[in-house]
Motif scaffolding. Structure first.
Motif, mmCIF file in Angstrom:
data_model
loop_
_atom_site.group_PDB
_atom_site.id
_atom_site.type_symbol
_atom_site.label_atom_id
_atom_site.label_comp_id
_atom_site.label_asym_id
_atom_site.label_seq_id
_atom_site.Cartn_x
_atom_site.Cartn_y
_atom_site.Cartn_z
ATOM 1 N N SER A 174 0.854 -1.182 0.000
ATOM 2 C CA SER A 174 0.000 0.000 0.000
ATOM 3 C C SER A 174 0.892 1.235 0.000
ATOM 4 N N VAL A 175 0.295 2.382 -0.236
ATOM 5 C CA VAL A 175 1.049 3.628 -0.316
ATOM 6 C C VAL A 175 0.532 4.598 0.733
ATOM 7 N N GLN A 176 1.454 5.171 1.519
ATOM 8 C CA GLN A 176 1.123 6.232 2.456
ATOM 9 C C GLN A 176 1.584 7.556 1.866
ATOM 10 N N THR A 177 0.688 8.516 1.794
ATOM 11 C CA THR A 177 1.027 9.797 1.187
ATOM 12 C C THR A 177 1.066 10.898 2.229
ATOM 13 N N GLY A 178 1.673 11.998 1.848
ATOM 14 C CA GLY A 178 1.750 13.164 2.714
ATOM 15 C C GLY A 178 2.643 14.201 2.087
ATOM 16 N N GLU B 203 2.458 -5.150 3.882
ATOM 17 C CA GLU B 203 1.370 -5.350 4.839
ATOM 18 C C GLU B 203 1.876 -5.208 6.267
ATOM 19 N N ALA B 204 3.042 -5.780 6.544
ATOM 20 C CA ALA B 204 3.610 -5.709 7.896
ATOM 21 C C ALA B 204 3.970 -4.279 8.260
ATOM 22 N N GLN B 205 4.557 -3.557 7.318
ATOM 23 C CA GLN B 205 4.935 -2.171 7.589
ATOM 24 C C GLN B 205 3.707 -1.291 7.767
ATOM 25 N N ARG B 206 2.654 -1.532 6.999
ATOM 26 C CA ARG B 206 1.406 -0.799 7.176
ATOM 27 C C ARG B 206 0.863 -1.005 8.587
#
Length: 514
Positions: free
Chosen positions: A65-69, A112-115
């Motif tokens: 997945s992608v986390q944005t900011g 997934e683990a990092q999310r």
């Protein structure tokens, strides 16, 4: 006692004055509570369900997945954003990282683990020489920014902006915790240990709550992109908050080193907003700090120059000493204050207060003494020259009680013209007199004087004040006094507050006059 004076003198000579807790100071509130402020009690954080894969930085398998900011100090491009999964405050090869692009935007790709670790890990930004601040140009000196763990589920569409303000908040939280729990930032530790999670949440909420209350700026606006929203007032305020947080944190560290036996140390630096013409002048910087020790506290409130390195004016110094007094407690408070920048010398004050809890209520009788000698040096007011009480000028009753999550406070004041003052004429110069004075009888007088919020005051007073604070849900505070309107303050869902006033004993409410 002499030690307090020596420490105070050393602080004064170095310009490292401790500021008066409470910020309002002065004759009217010299008997304010001496209990250190309690950090905001957090709700228990919701714990996301652990994934089946490894919880740490191991990339593992499965969907990404992608986390944005955004990286905002002005928008910064060319900075490295990374997630400190193992909590060692260093970027490791297996931890996710991304480089910020135009308008400071970043996209952090997560396994997934990092999310699953994202709510429990600090988000860092390394800004190297050569990165570009779109407001000021190429970065000339490398620096780092950060965002504290959120400790709550994060949706994939949630934006995480890292700014100097989020960095200053994390610096304060981290400094309070790492001495006793150096691994508190580890994803694994936080996920597995509820006590550690709640400790970190407590500190984050305490720091954030102080900011929201002081500046009435919601947490959502603190984390917002002020540039995109063109929220210039909040952006300017955020810059001030960062400057104040850093200065307050540095000063607090000095005080903690100077007072190793302190039970609580508080230091706050802030720019005035003009909410009060005397105590909070617009654009003037203030430092407000207190040190609590086992038998009392010292505090000061000062105005600073714009560099925050020099004391511009000492507003108030205070020293309190507590000791047993029979079954009660005797508190002696000495204060020096001068809120007029055109006045060269300081008023000195000495109060004695006997207090005791009975039947769930704390009762106190305070005796305020005349002290006609003014001092050019405020520390002289705390010295032996002012250690002996003078002639009683005023006496007053103070009470505090809490039932459930509702607390009640009352203050009734008497001057020499009031009969209640005369009825207490034996109550003066109280040191060593617990054997001849019966505080139990005074408690009976206080209880019968009309201290309840809905009770009429039954004794003649010079002035009186009452407050009820309801924390059953979001805090609601109702205040009334012998002069002025009733005031009702409400805490909103975003942590900010609003106030309204009533001139007909709470029947109708409208905006308070400025």
């Amino acid at each position: 006692m002499a030690r307090w004076i020596r420490v105070g003198a050393a602080l004064s000579l170095t310009g490292a004055l401790v500021a008066c807790g409470g910020g309002g100071g002065g004759e009217g509130d010299r008997t304010a509570s001496t209990t250190p402020p309690t950090p905001t009690t957090p709700t228990t954080p919701t714990t996301p369900t652990p994934p089946a894969s490894a919880p740490g930085g191991n990339p593992g398998t499965g969907a990404r997945s992608v986390q944005t900011g955004k990286v905002i100090d002005g928008y910064v491009r060319g900075a490295t954003v990374w997630l400190d999964v193992n909590g060692n405050h260093q970027r490791d090869a297996d931890e996710p990282a991304a480089v910020s692009q135009a308008a400071g935007a970043y996209q952090l790709e997560l396994t997934e683990a990092q999310r699953a670790c994202l709510p429990y890990a600090t988000l860092y930004v390394d800004v190297p020489v050569g990165a570009v601040d779109e407001d000021s140009g190429p970065v000339q000196a490398a620096y780092q920014m950060a965002m504290a763990p959120r400790l709550q589920p994060l949706g994939e569409d949630q934006v995480l902006n890292v700014t100097p303000l989020t960095t200053a908040i994390w610096d304060q939280v981290r400094s309070r915790l790492t001495a006793s729990a150096p691994g508190l930032g580890s994803c694994d530790q936080l996920r597995q240990n509820q006590a550690l999670r709640e400790g970190l949440m407590q500190e984050i909420r305490s720091v954030m709550g102080d900011l929201v209350r002081r500046h009435n700026l919601s947490e959502a606006r603190i984390h917002a992109d002020f540039i995109q929203t063109q929220d210039a007032p909040s952006h300017a305020l955020a810059l001030d908050i960062v400057k104040g947080l850093k200065a307050g944190y540095a000063y607090q560290q000095q005080l903690q080193a100077r007072y190793p036996d302190a039970t609580f140390v508080r230091a706050e630096v802030y720019r005035g907003r003009g909410t009060h013409t005397v105590y909070d002048r617009a654009d003037r910087w203030y430092r407000n700090a207190s040190v609590w020790r086992p038998a009392g506290y010292v505090s000061e409130w000062v105005a600073l120059d714009d560099s925050l390195g020099q004391v511009r004016q000492v507003m108030s110094l205070r020293r309190e000493d507590r000791a047993p007094w029979g079954a009660a407690t005797l508190t002696t408070t000495r204060t020096a204050y001068n809120f007029d920048s055109n006045q060269a010398d300081y008023l000195c004050a000495l109060d004695e207060t006997v207090s005791q809890a009975q039947g769930g209520t704390s009762y106190a009788l305070a005796v305020v003494y005349d002290d006609p000698v003014r001092e050019a040096d405020p520390l002289a007011c705390l010295g032996e020259r002012h250690a002996t009480p003078g002639v009683p000028r005023q006496r007053h009753y103070d009470t505090h009680s809490t039932v459930g999550r509702v607390s009640h406070d009352a203050n009734l004041r008497f001057g020499s013209a009031q009969a209640e003052y005369q009825a207490l004429q034996d109550w003066h110069h109280l040191q060593g007199r617990s054997g001849e004075l019966d505080f139990g009888r005074v408690i009976q007088r206080i209880a019968a004087s009309g201290i309840g919020f809905d009770e009429a005051v039954r004794v003649d007073t010079d002035s009186w004040f009452k407050r009820v604070t309801d924390d059953t849900g979001l805090r609601v505070t109702l205040e009334k006094s012998s002069s002025g309107p009733w005031v009702r303050s409400r805490t909103l869902a975003d942590g900010t507050s609003t106030s309204e006033c009533s001139t007909d004993a709470g029947q109708t409410w409208a905006a308070c006059p400025r």
